[in-house]
Design an enzyme around this catalytic site. Structure first.
Site, PDB file in Angstrom:
ATOM      1  N   LYS A 155     -13.646  19.737   3.087  1.00  0.00           N
ATOM      2  CA  LYS A 155     -13.830  18.313   3.151  1.00  0.00           C
ATOM      3  C   LYS A 155     -14.419  17.855   1.836  1.00  0.00           C
ATOM      4  O   LYS A 155     -14.058  16.749   1.379  1.00  0.00           O
ATOM      5  CB  LYS A 155     -14.799  17.721   4.442  1.00  0.00           C
ATOM      6  N   ARG A 187     -24.325  13.271   9.564  1.00  0.00           N
ATOM      7  CA  ARG A 187     -24.294  14.620  10.254  1.00  0.00           C
ATOM      8  C   ARG A 187     -24.875  14.764  11.615  1.00  0.00           C
ATOM      9  O   ARG A 187     -24.785  15.753  12.132  1.00  0.00           O
ATOM     10  CB  ARG A 187     -24.991  15.719   9.503  1.00  0.00           C
ATOM     11  N   ARG A 246     -16.931  31.956  -1.254  1.00  0.00           N
ATOM     12  CA  ARG A 246     -17.426  31.000  -2.198  1.00  0.00           C
ATOM     13  C   ARG A 246     -18.343  31.320  -3.231  1.00  0.00           C
ATOM     14  O   ARG A 246     -19.356  32.096  -3.128  1.00  0.00           O
ATOM     15  CB  ARG A 246     -18.058  30.050  -1.363  1.00  0.00           C
ATOM     16  N   ARG A 257     -24.224  30.933  -3.019  1.00  0.00           N
ATOM     17  CA  ARG A 257     -25.444  29.931  -2.673  1.00  0.00           C
ATOM     18  C   ARG A 257     -26.049  30.517  -1.357  1.00  0.00           C
ATOM     19  O   ARG A 257     -25.482  31.101  -0.515  1.00  0.00           O
ATOM     20  CB  ARG A 257     -24.857  28.556  -2.309  1.00  0.00           C
ATOM     21  N   ARG A 284     -25.160  27.319  10.205  1.00  0.00           N
ATOM     22  CA  ARG A 284     -24.669  26.152  10.036  1.00  0.00           C
ATOM     23  C   ARG A 284     -23.639  25.665  10.861  1.00  0.00           C
ATOM     24  O   ARG A 284     -23.521  24.634  11.239  1.00  0.00           O
ATOM     25  CB  ARG A 284     -24.410  26.168   8.428  1.00  0.00           C
TER      26      ARG A 284
HETATM   27  P1  AMP Z   1     -23.068  20.188   2.321  1.00  0.00           P
HETATM   28  O1  AMP Z   1     -23.006  20.683   0.650  1.00  0.00           O
HETATM   29  O2  AMP Z   1     -22.723  18.965   2.448  1.00  0.00           O
HETATM   30  O3  AMP Z   1     -22.669  21.429   3.190  1.00  0.00           O
HETATM   31  O4  AMP Z   1     -24.569  20.269   2.442  1.00  0.00           O
HETATM   32  C1  AMP Z   1     -25.641  21.384   2.345  1.00  0.00           C
HETATM   33  C2  AMP Z   1     -26.778  21.200   2.941  1.00  0.00           C
HETATM   34  O5  AMP Z   1     -27.397  20.120   2.725  1.00  0.00           O
HETATM   35  C3  AMP Z   1     -26.854  21.009   4.582  1.00  0.00           C
HETATM   36  O6  AMP Z   1     -26.442  22.342   5.221  1.00  0.00           O
HETATM   37  C4  AMP Z   1     -27.950  20.678   4.696  1.00  0.00           C
HETATM   38  O7  AMP Z   1     -29.375  21.580   4.812  1.00  0.00           O
HETATM   39  C5  AMP Z   1     -28.252  19.529   3.814  1.00  0.00           C
HETATM   40  N1  AMP Z   1     -27.618  18.370   4.052  1.00  0.00           N
HETATM   41  C6  AMP Z   1     -26.306  17.605   3.430  1.00  0.00           C
HETATM   42  N2  AMP Z   1     -26.266  16.536   3.958  1.00  0.00           N
HETATM   43  C7  AMP Z   1     -26.994  16.361   4.937  1.00  0.00           C
HETATM   44  C8  AMP Z   1     -27.001  15.167   6.119  1.00  0.00           C
HETATM   45  N3  AMP Z   1     -26.364  14.197   6.104  1.00  0.00           N
HETATM   46  N4  AMP Z   1     -28.098  15.284   7.090  1.00  0.00           N
HETATM   47  C9  AMP Z   1     -29.157  16.480   6.844  1.00  0.00           C
HETATM   48  N5  AMP Z   1     -29.173  17.423   5.998  1.00  0.00           N
HETATM   49  C10 AMP Z   1     -28.031  17.451   5.002  1.00  0.00           C
END
Ligand code: AMP
Length: 214
Positions: free
Chosen positions: A13, A88, A127, A160, A171
Site C-alpha cells: 500500500k 489502524r 525487504r 528493519r 504485525r
Molecule cells: P508502517 O510503515 O505503516 O508499516 O508502520 C510501521 C509501524 O509504525 C507499525 O508497525 C506501528 O508500530 C507504527 N504505526 C504506523 N502507523 C500507525 C498507526 N496509525 N497507529 C499505530 N501505530 C502505527
C-alpha cells in the site's frame, strides 16, 4: 480527494500510495514514515514509538491521532491527501471521522490492498531499507543497482527490526485483530474499495486509478 490506504503490512500500500500521490498531486502522509523520521532524529515521540514498533505492536492511539489531525489541517492538504497506515484501529478511525466532520468534510475512498498472509511473509523477508535516507528495496522485486547498497545515498542496506520474520507474524496478528475491522467500518460508510494486491505493481495501480478516475 481524501483517500485512506488499508491493507496488511507489506501488502504494497505504501508503494501504491506514493504513485497515487504523484499522479493526483496529493500529499502522501505515512504515519510509519513520520515515526521513523522521529526515531532517526531522537525526538521524544520517536523514543516512545520505537519501543512499540520494534515489537510489531501499534503505537498508542493518543500518540498517533493528534499527529495526523494536525498534519491534515495544514494548507497543503486543502485539496486532499492520501493517508497510508492511518487509521489502524477503530478508535483512530472514529477520531478521524470526528475531526473531518468538524472540518465539514469526509473520506472519499478507502482502498484495501488485499494480499494473503502467506504472500506477505515471503514478500517481507526480502525487504531492505536504507538507514540513511529511508529508501526501501526488495531483493527480488525492486533490488538496488549494487547489491545491498542504497541507490540514493550509498549506505549499506539493513533489514528493519519490524521486517524480521517473528515481528512480521506479530504485525499480521495485530493487523487482523485491530485493523481489519476497519474494512466493515468504511463499507458501512459506502467508501470501501477492495483491490487484488497479488497482481503486478503496475496492474494494481491500474485497478486503483480505474476507481479514482483520471
Ligand atoms: P508502517 O510503515 O505503516 O508499516 O508502520 C510501521 C509501524 O509504525 C507499525 O508497525 C506501528 O508500530 C507504527 N504505526 C504506523 N502507523 C500507525 C498507526 N496509525 N497507529 C499505530 N501505530 C502505527
Amino acid at each position: 480527494m481524501k483517500i485512506i490506504m488499508l491493507g496488511a503490512p507489506g501488502a504494497g500500500k505504501g508503494t501504491q500510495a506514493i504513485r497515487i500521490s504523484e499522479k493526483y498531486g496529493l500529499p502522501h502522509i505515512s504515519t510509519g514514515d513520520i515515526f521513523r523520521h522521529n526515531i532517526k532524529n531522537g525526538t521524544e515521540l520517536g523514543k516512545k514509538a520505537r519501543s512499540y514498533m520494534d515489537q510489531g505492536l501499534l503505537v498508542p492511539d493518543e500518540l498517533t491521532c493528534d499527529l495526523v489531525v494536525d498534519r491534515i489541517s495544514r494548507e497543503d492538504c486543502a485539496d486532499g491527501y492520501i493517508l497510508d497506515g492511518f487509521p489502524r484501529t477503530i478508535p483512530q478511525a472514529k477520531a478521524l471521522t470526528e475531526a473531518l466532520e468538524k472540518m465539514g468534510t469526509q473520506i472519499d475512498y478507502a482502498i484495501d490492498v488485499d494480499v494473503p498472509d502467506e504472500d506477505i511473509v515471503s514478500r517481507m523477508s526480502g525487504r531492505r531499507a536504507c538507514p540513511g535516507c529511508g529508501a526501501t528495496y526488495h531483493i527480488q522485486f525492486a533490488p538496488p543497482v549494487k547489491e545491498n547498497v542504497c541507490d540514493v545515498c550509498g549506505e549499506a542496506l539493513i533489514v528493519r527490526e519490524d521486517d524480521k520474520p517473528e515481528t512480521v507474524q506479530k504485525r499480521l496478528d495485530v493487523y487482523h485483530a485491530q485493523t481489519q475491522p476497519l474494512i466493515d467500518y468504511y463499507k458501512e460508510k459506502g467508501v470501501m474499495f477492495a483491490i487484488d494486491g497479488t497482481k503486478k505493481m503496475d496492474e494494481v495501480f491500474e485497478d486503483i486509478t480505474a476507481i479514482l478516475g483520471d
